[in-house]
Scaffold this motif. Structure first.
Motif, PDB file in Angstrom:
ATOM      1  N   PRO A  57       0.833  -1.205   0.000  1.00  0.00           N
ATOM      2  CA  PRO A  57       0.000   0.000   0.000  1.00  0.00           C
ATOM      3  C   PRO A  57       0.865   1.253   0.000  1.00  0.00           C
ATOM      4  O   PRO A  57       2.017   1.240   0.453  1.00  0.00           O
ATOM      5  CB  PRO A  57      -0.797  -0.127   1.304  1.00  0.00           C
ATOM      6  CG  PRO A  57       0.103  -0.931   2.202  1.00  0.00           C
ATOM      7  CD  PRO A  57       0.818  -1.894   1.303  1.00  0.00           C
ATOM      8  N   SER A  58       0.314   2.327  -0.519  1.00  0.00           N
ATOM      9  CA  SER A  58       1.005   3.606  -0.430  1.00  0.00           C
ATOM     10  C   SER A  58       0.983   4.084   1.021  1.00  0.00           C
ATOM     11  O   SER A  58       0.124   3.683   1.810  1.00  0.00           O
ATOM     12  CB  SER A  58       0.330   4.644  -1.331  1.00  0.00           C
ATOM     13  OG  SER A  58      -1.027   4.828  -0.947  1.00  0.00           O
ATOM     14  N   GLN A  59       1.924   4.912   1.375  1.00  0.00           N
ATOM     15  CA  GLN A  59       2.033   5.418   2.747  1.00  0.00           C
ATOM     16  C   GLN A  59       1.916   6.932   2.739  1.00  0.00           C
ATOM     17  O   GLN A  59       2.687   7.624   2.071  1.00  0.00           O
ATOM     18  CB  GLN A  59       3.384   4.996   3.341  1.00  0.00           C
ATOM     19  CG  GLN A  59       3.647   5.518   4.739  1.00  0.00           C
ATOM     20  CD  GLN A  59       4.981   5.031   5.267  1.00  0.00           C
ATOM     21  OE1 GLN A  59       5.119   3.876   5.663  1.00  0.00           O
ATOM     22  NE2 GLN A  59       5.978   5.906   5.268  1.00  0.00           N
ATOM     23  N   ASP A  60       0.938   7.425   3.486  1.00  0.00           N
ATOM     24  CA  ASP A  60       0.759   8.870   3.579  1.00  0.00           C
ATOM     25  C   ASP A  60       1.872   9.505   4.389  1.00  0.00           C
ATOM     26  O   ASP A  60       2.402   8.907   5.330  1.00  0.00           O
ATOM     27  CB  ASP A  60      -0.583   9.206   4.240  1.00  0.00           C
ATOM     28  CG  ASP A  60      -1.767   8.898   3.346  1.00  0.00           C
ATOM     29  OD1 ASP A  60      -1.566   8.756   2.131  1.00  0.00           O
ATOM     30  OD2 ASP A  60      -2.898   8.811   3.867  1.00  0.00           O
ATOM     31  N   THR A  80       8.345  13.206  11.715  1.00  0.00           N
ATOM     32  CA  THR A  80       7.760  13.189  10.375  1.00  0.00           C
ATOM     33  C   THR A  80       8.022  11.837   9.714  1.00  0.00           C
ATOM     34  O   THR A  80       9.059  11.206   9.934  1.00  0.00           O
ATOM     35  CB  THR A  80       8.366  14.292   9.493  1.00  0.00           C
ATOM     36  OG1 THR A  80       9.774  14.075   9.357  1.00  0.00           O
ATOM     37  CG2 THR A  80       8.121  15.656  10.100  1.00  0.00           C
ATOM     38  N   VAL A  81       7.067  11.401   8.928  1.00  0.00           N
ATOM     39  CA  VAL A  81       7.213  10.189   8.115  1.00  0.00           C
ATOM     40  C   VAL A  81       6.929  10.584   6.675  1.00  0.00           C
ATOM     41  O   VAL A  81       5.855  11.123   6.370  1.00  0.00           O
ATOM     42  CB  VAL A  81       6.239   9.086   8.561  1.00  0.00           C
ATOM     43  CG1 VAL A  81       6.346   7.875   7.626  1.00  0.00           C
ATOM     44  CG2 VAL A  81       6.520   8.672   9.996  1.00  0.00           C
ATOM     45  N   ALA A  82       7.896  10.348   5.796  1.00  0.00           N
ATOM     46  CA  ALA A  82       7.744  10.737   4.394  1.00  0.00           C
ATOM     47  C   ALA A  82       6.737   9.843   3.684  1.00  0.00           C
ATOM     48  O   ALA A  82       6.544   8.676   4.054  1.00  0.00           O
ATOM     49  CB  ALA A  82       9.094  10.668   3.683  1.00  0.00           C
ATOM     50  N   ALA A  83       6.104  10.395   2.680  1.00  0.00           N
ATOM     51  CA  ALA A  83       5.161   9.620   1.873  1.00  0.00           C
ATOM     52  C   ALA A  83       5.921   8.613   1.017  1.00  0.00           C
ATOM     53  O   ALA A  83       7.065   8.846   0.630  1.00  0.00           O
ATOM     54  CB  ALA A  83       4.346  10.549   0.990  1.00  0.00           C
ATOM     55  N   VAL A 102      -0.356   6.260  -5.679  1.00  0.00           N
ATOM     56  CA  VAL A 102       0.098   7.506  -5.058  1.00  0.00           C
ATOM     57  C   VAL A 102      -0.595   7.697  -3.716  1.00  0.00           C
ATOM     58  O   VAL A 102      -1.799   7.479  -3.588  1.00  0.00           O
ATOM     59  CB  VAL A 102      -0.208   8.699  -5.990  1.00  0.00           C
ATOM     60  CG1 VAL A 102       0.251  10.002  -5.371  1.00  0.00           C
ATOM     61  CG2 VAL A 102       0.465   8.487  -7.342  1.00  0.00           C
ATOM     62  N   PRO A 103       0.143   8.105  -2.688  1.00  0.00           N
ATOM     63  CA  PRO A 103      -0.483   8.351  -1.380  1.00  0.00           C
ATOM     64  C   PRO A 103      -1.435   9.537  -1.438  1.00  0.00           C
ATOM     65  O   PRO A 103      -1.268  10.450  -2.257  1.00  0.00           O
ATOM     66  CB  PRO A 103       0.712   8.642  -0.461  1.00  0.00           C
ATOM     67  CG  PRO A 103       1.797   9.093  -1.374  1.00  0.00           C
ATOM     68  CD  PRO A 103       1.596   8.340  -2.659  1.00  0.00           C
ATOM     69  N   LYS A 104      -2.434   9.517  -0.578  1.00  0.00           N
ATOM     70  CA  LYS A 104      -3.393  10.625  -0.520  1.00  0.00           C
ATOM     71  C   LYS A 104      -2.747  11.886   0.036  1.00  0.00           C
ATOM     72  O   LYS A 104      -3.085  12.995  -0.364  1.00  0.00           O
ATOM     73  CB  LYS A 104      -4.599  10.226   0.333  1.00  0.00           C
ATOM     74  CG  LYS A 104      -5.441   9.107  -0.259  1.00  0.00           C
ATOM     75  CD  LYS A 104      -6.609   8.759   0.645  1.00  0.00           C
ATOM     76  CE  LYS A 104      -7.451   7.636   0.056  1.00  0.00           C
ATOM     77  NZ  LYS A 104      -8.576   7.259   0.954  1.00  0.00           N
ATOM     78  N   VAL A 105      -1.845  11.706   1.004  1.00  0.00           N
ATOM     79  CA  VAL A 105      -1.151  12.848   1.612  1.00  0.00           C
ATOM     80  C   VAL A 105       0.320  12.751   1.224  1.00  0.00           C
ATOM     81  O   VAL A 105       1.029  11.848   1.668  1.00  0.00           O
ATOM     82  CB  VAL A 105      -1.293  12.848   3.147  1.00  0.00           C
ATOM     83  CG1 VAL A 105      -0.602  14.081   3.736  1.00  0.00           C
ATOM     84  CG2 VAL A 105      -2.762  12.827   3.549  1.00  0.00           C
ATOM     85  N   THR A 106       0.777  13.652   0.373  1.00  0.00           N
ATOM     86  CA  THR A 106       2.141  13.621  -0.105  1.00  0.00           C
ATOM     87  C   THR A 106       3.070  14.393   0.836  1.00  0.00           C
ATOM     88  O   THR A 106       2.628  15.199   1.659  1.00  0.00           O
ATOM     89  CB  THR A 106       2.235  14.232  -1.500  1.00  0.00           C
ATOM     90  OG1 THR A 106       1.869  15.627  -1.429  1.00  0.00           O
ATOM     91  CG2 THR A 106       1.295  13.514  -2.478  1.00  0.00           C
TER      92      THR A 106
END
Length: 349
Positions: A150-153, A165-168, A204-208
């Motif tokens: 899965p993509s990661q926000d 912080t965790v990068a997208a 693509v993640p929802k929150v970039t």
């Protein structure tokens, strides 16, 4: 020619025809298990063979190829589906029976003449091959489980006077529908390559990370236990200020807020509180000696905000001494004021 001679001649011709026809019939009956030239089964030439020989050839040439495993490569992974797992079967007997039946179409005379003259029956019969669809679905599920991610926000979390912080990250997804169709096609084909590349698409993640950088382009963090206010730009520490925070019973409210408003030399709307005494409910103009909100104001929540204090109060900096606001020295609050837009997030720990 006399009548008798005619009868003898006709009789002789008939006798020849009968003998020839009988011979052709006997020839045809002797080849009733023979497959006509030009007949193929799944691309395998079985023309001119007996049913027994055709079965042997199909098993070797056709089934031998179908017994090769289906191999899938995707995103550094390799997956296999053996013929045994797929339960691949082909009714060789039915294939040969169909080939013989096509060879026997027409009457004995026509068949015999065709064979004697080297004629052909040009037909390529489709083999009757079966396999386990459940096994194919199981293979697809293995590919999906191993390859898909899965993509990661992008996220920002605030704890203990700071934030993490965790990068997208983009996700990966196998294109299962076209892969399924390709497997269904090659698994019954002896000629097709059984080594497949499963294509994927990125999700693509929802929150970039860019969206987080924009939202937290300017961020304030108030650490009440260490009496500091930290200014971050694009999530990187830019400057640290010493501050005073609310005293016991009038604590600066903890939590995540946003700067609600900004003012230069703000008026003081005196709260209706015991500590304000006779001034309760009044509005004290900005810049006057009676107004404790000096130089600048950045509103936070429910009457609490960041403001400068009179130099005579600088001794309170570094202590829990205010009535709920965050106090700063006048040069510091002026410096901060121009760096912080309305709406900037502020986390108070």
């Amino acid at each position: 020619m006399s009548k008798r001679a005619v009868i003898i001649t006709v009789s002789a011709v008939l006798a020849v025809l009968i003998v020839a026809g009988g011979g052709l019939f006997v020839y045809d009956q002797g080849n009733k298990d023979q497959i006509a030239k030009g007949v193929q089964v799944g691309g395998v030439d079985v023309g001119g063979l007996s049913a027994t020989a055709a079965r042997a050839k199909i098993r070797h040439a056709y089934l031998g190829q179908l017994r090769r495993p289906v191999v899938i490569h995707s995103a550094g992974h390799t997956f296999r589906l053996s013929a045994r797992q797929a339960r691949i079967t082909a009714n060789v007997g039915a294939m040969v029976d169909e080939a013989v039946a096509r060879s026997r179409q027409g009457d004995p005379f026509t068949r015999a003449v065709r064979d004697l003259q080297g004629g052909t029956v040009n037909v390529n019969l489709t083999p009757q091959v079966t396999y386990s669809e459940a096994a194919v679905v199981g293979l697809l599920n293995r590919v999906k489980k191993s390859v898909n991610r899965p993509s990661q926000d992008a996220t920002v979390s605030f704890t203990a006077g700071t934030f993490t912080t965790v990068a997208a990250k983009d996700g990966l997804q196998v294109r299962l529908a076209p892969l399924h169709r390709r497997i269904d096609k090659v698994i019954v084909s002896p000629d097709a390559s059984r080594r497949l590349i499963a294509t994927t698409r990125r999700t693509v993640p929802k929150v970039t990370t860019a969206a987080i950088d924009k939202k937290y382009g300017t961020t304030l963090v108030v650490d009440r236990s260490n009496f500091t206010l930290k200014l971050y730009k694009n999530l990187k520490l830019l400057k640290t200020y010493s501050v005073a925070v609310g005293q016991q019973g009038l604590e600066t409210p903890a939590g995540l807020y946003n700067i609600q408003d900004k003012q230069i030399d703000p008026a003081w709307h005196v709260p209706l509180s015991a500590w304000t005494g006779k001034l309760a409910g009044q509005t004290i103009p900005g810049g006057t000696p009676q107004n404790p909100l000096k130089a600048r104001w950045l509103g936070i929540f429910d009457g609490a905000g960041i403001h400068g204090v009179d130099p005579s109060e600088y001794g309170s900096i570094g202590h829990a001494a205010s009535h709920g606001c965050v106090r700063m020295r006048i040069p510091d609050v002026i410096d901060l004021y121009d760096r912080v837009p309305v709406g900037a997030p502020i986390y108070i720990s």
